[in-house]
Write an enzyme that holds these catalytic residues in place. Sequence first.
Site, short mmCIF file in Angstrom:
data_model
loop_
_atom_site.label_atom_id
_atom_site.label_comp_id
_atom_site.label_asym_id
_atom_site.label_seq_id
_atom_site.Cartn_x
_atom_site.Cartn_y
_atom_site.Cartn_z
N SER A 173 0.63 -1.30 0.11
CA SER A 173 0.32 -0.01 0.24
C SER A 173 0.43 1.08 0.08
CB SER A 173 -1.08 0.23 1.20
OG SER A 173 -0.10 0.33 2.37
N LYS B 198 1.64 4.29 7.30
CA LYS B 198 0.94 4.22 6.72
C LYS B 198 1.87 6.53 6.31
CE LYS B 198 -2.12 1.42 5.75
NZ LYS B 198 -2.17 1.56 4.39
#
Lengths: 417, 137
Positions: free
Chosen positions: B49, B86
């Site tokens: 991701s 993230k």
Amino acid sequence: MFGLVDAVSFYARAEKVFDPSIRHKPVVVLTNNDGCICAVCPIARKLGVPKFVPYFKVKSFLAKHGVVVRSSNYELYADLSERMMNVIARYSDNHYVYSIDESFLHFKNFSCVANWHEYGHVIRKAVWRETRLPVGVGFGETLTLAKAANHASKKLSGFDGVAVIDDQASRKEILSRMSLTDVWGIGNKLGKRLSILGLNNGWDLANQSPKTMRGQFGVVVERTVNELNGMPCLKWDEIGQDKQEIFSTRSFGQRVTDDHALKAALSSHASIVAAKVRRQGSLIKRLVIFASSSPHDDNYYKKSVIYEFPIATDNTLKLAGAISYVFDSIYKLGVSFYRCGVGGVELENSQFQQQDMFTLSVNNPPLMKCYDQINHRYGRGAVEVAIAEKNEKWAMRRNFLSPRSTSNWSEIPKINC
Amino acid sequence: MKVIPVYIEAGISGFESPAAEYRELNLSLEELLLQHPNATFFGLANGRSMEGRGIFNGDVLVVDRVEHINNGAVIVANFNGCFVCKIIDTDNALLLSASDEHKPIKITASDDFQIEGVVNVSFRLHKKLPVLLSCLG
């Protein structure tokens, strides 16, 4: 001003640093060979998990409450301890690492610190931020008072991780809420004898006459009383005195009956003792070597032999030689050995060694220095006396070991992206 | 064949390197990559991701606990008992991915969330090392 910073249930908290899945769970850590519980995190303490009980006795209780059980991950603790000490060291000009999770600080000419309470919180925050370990901070005019304040910062209600003893009121408040045995240097035996005199807490002890205490209990208690009254008696370098005895001992992961395996284990202990002795710059004059079966066995067997070196030594090879020399008098065929160990019990300072005119020194500092450096660089056991070969039978049992997140590339934490 | 050893005579000692005085310590990767060594740990990226920010599966993340957390920084956090890497959106309390296939995650009060540190450095081994692959297991 003195300070004492120490980690709150260090082993159990260290387990949580690199394992976020257990941060809010009760965690306990077991001793060598997964024998006893040696650390309990605050959540587990609330469940009533006792410390220092054999693991097998509380196994079902722990399982019922979902308590996370871990073996001692010394590789991880050593690294986190070093990081924690590095942070703490930044906040004073003089510090002394007292144990794996506590460090004394000495502040001379720190008039820049106007508020010790705030300063304590600065230290706490920095340690938390850099290592994720919670610490308690105590300040006092003496080492004993700093230790008492540290106790208060963690154990007494109304303190938020920092406590300062800097006047009569704070001294009275904290000491009167401490039991006698919570005072530094007062053990269980001494505590009992003092309570017979009608003393109940640290404040009562502080109000005794130092002279009387000396008469009844000796100079150590006299010094404690003076220290509790803000009079420094323990010298900075005395708390870090060299150890008078150095032992390496452990119970076997599995029972040992074979003579070669026992000899290997004893030789390994000897090599650990020699390395520790060299680190503090001492030499061994007398070495005690012992092995035993379990006291719970039917025919309990225990044998202990003292070997005296003609000249005190720190040479691993000489220690291994001593083991071979006395081994036959320790080993007995048919005994299933449960425990063994080696201890240097009469140590001399290597700087002031008495030389003998007729005996050549058996020490070999260049060889030992090289030996230590190789083992430091490539890990303990990289070089070893041949007889002390690693043997799985007596290697430590650690069935619940967490990853060595900071010291082994194949065990670094996985981070989801 | 018999060999008669002939020792080199002393006197030929060569010349001192003109660079000797300029010798410095060798380059250290740690010195270059770790701003706060005491507060830094390593982790292994697991997942895809963050590819938009150049972090690929199996890369090593260098996590700095001291570095200041800015909006839009790549961070490692404990999110409900897992380490995640993230992009932090501090304005909207969001965890963003650097990939179209992953939606932003809203951080709510019921989540267990703490930022562990900032990732200013990550590195990739173009020839995979078995020692690192074993942690992805």
